[in-house]
Design an enzyme around this catalytic site. Structure first.
Site, short mmCIF file in Angstrom:
data_model
loop_
_atom_site.label_atom_id
_atom_site.label_comp_id
_atom_site.label_asym_id
_atom_site.label_seq_id
_atom_site.Cartn_x
_atom_site.Cartn_y
_atom_site.Cartn_z
N ASP A 1 94.71 -11.29 -6.55
CA ASP A 1 93.95 -9.91 -6.79
C ASP A 1 95.14 -8.58 -6.70
OD1 ASP A 1 94.74 -10.12 -4.14
OD2 ASP A 1 92.86 -10.88 -3.44
N ASN B 1 85.77 -11.58 7.53
CA ASN B 1 84.54 -11.69 7.01
C ASN B 1 84.09 -12.81 6.12
OD1 ASN B 1 85.62 -10.69 4.73
ND2 ASN B 1 84.27 -8.99 4.42
N GLU C 1 84.15 -10.49 -1.59
CA GLU C 1 83.51 -10.28 -0.28
C GLU C 1 82.04 -10.69 -0.07
OE1 GLU C 1 84.91 -8.68 1.81
OE2 GLU C 1 85.87 -7.04 1.03
N HIS D 1 86.02 -13.59 3.32
CA HIS D 1 86.13 -13.45 2.01
C HIS D 1 87.55 -14.13 1.40
CE1 HIS D 1 88.85 -9.67 2.78
NE2 HIS D 1 90.08 -10.61 2.58
#
Length: 245
Positions: free
Chosen positions: A66, A134, A141, A136
């Site tokens: 990314d 979280n 996400e 990811h």
């Protein structure tokens, strides 16, 4: 699924680097999928050390997960700069064999398509991952639906807050990114997910022991045929080892 728990991050990084060496030595033209963030720094440090001991990386191709949208490659907090700082400036991988999404281009849809073509051309032998607080992986996400291909993502407030430690102020953190999709991640021959610290313990336990759910993207790794979780004692704190797969 394999779970390995180490006393500290240095030992974990050395183990992950040894897995990368095995993948590199086991293919004529190996492809490594690479990640960024503080978790993977021990891995890069040990991989560089292996190169200093004679490991040749001149024949490998690397594909990063990314990149932030809005940061030029030379920005000190871009993932281009991170990779140059921690790996590429210190090893002998030709620049033509290094691929990272470009989040500074005007046509993001075209960039996503270009990146999917690269992933198709170079199937990944070993994918290195971190995990967000979280859940990811990459910048995929939590959501009702996980996107399979490279795409633009709006970063969650939780991710922005977490990443703000790398910037002078939270207002400087980019709110969007380009990320490899979950399909490309799952198509890697082998996956190594690294996680350190007690703040990751709860999400690591959910990813490994919980249900496979799109609101915990890392849980989808349970479906992969060859995934290794490389943890320290803090991140493994909530696991019940008696249930190891």
């Amino acid at each position: 699924m394999v779970i390995r728990i180490f006393d500290n991050q240095d030992e974990a990084g050395l183990y992950a680097a040894s897995l990368a060496e095995r993948a590199i030595m086991g293919a004529a033209h190996p492809v490594l999928g690479l990640a960024t963030g503080s978790t993977v720094i021990p891995f890069y440090r040990e991989l560089v050390r292996l190169v200093q001991c004679g490991l040749d990386l001149s024949h490998i191709t690397t594909i990063n997960l990314d990149e932030y949208i809005g940061l030029p490659p030379h920005h000190e907090q871009s993932y281009h700069a991170f990779m140059k700082r921690h790996l590429f400036s210190r090893v002998n991988i030709p620049e033509s064999q290094v691929f990272i999404p470009d989040g500074s281009v005007p046509d993001l849809a075209a960039e996503c398509g270009r990146y999917d073509e690269i992933i198709r051309e170079y199937p990944i032998d070993l994918q290195i991952l971190g995990i967000g607080v979280n859940g990811h992986i990459g910048f995929n996400e939590p959501d009702d639906l996980l996107v399979s291909r490279t795409h633009v993502v709006e970063l969650s407030e939780e991710t922005i807050r977490s990443n703000s430690r790398f910037f002078a102020d939270v207002s400087e953190v980019p709110t969007r990114a380009i990320t490899m999709g979950v399909q490309a991640i799952l198509q890697a021959r082998q996956i190594v997910l690294m996680a350190f610290g007690e703040e990751k313990a709860h999400i690591v336990a959910k990813a490994i022991r919980g249900e496979v759910r799109t609101d915990i993207p890392a849980s989808i790794l349970q479906l992969h045929r060859d995934v290794i979780f490389v943890l320290d004692k803090g991140s493994a704190k909530e696991l019940s080892l008696a249930k190891d797969a």
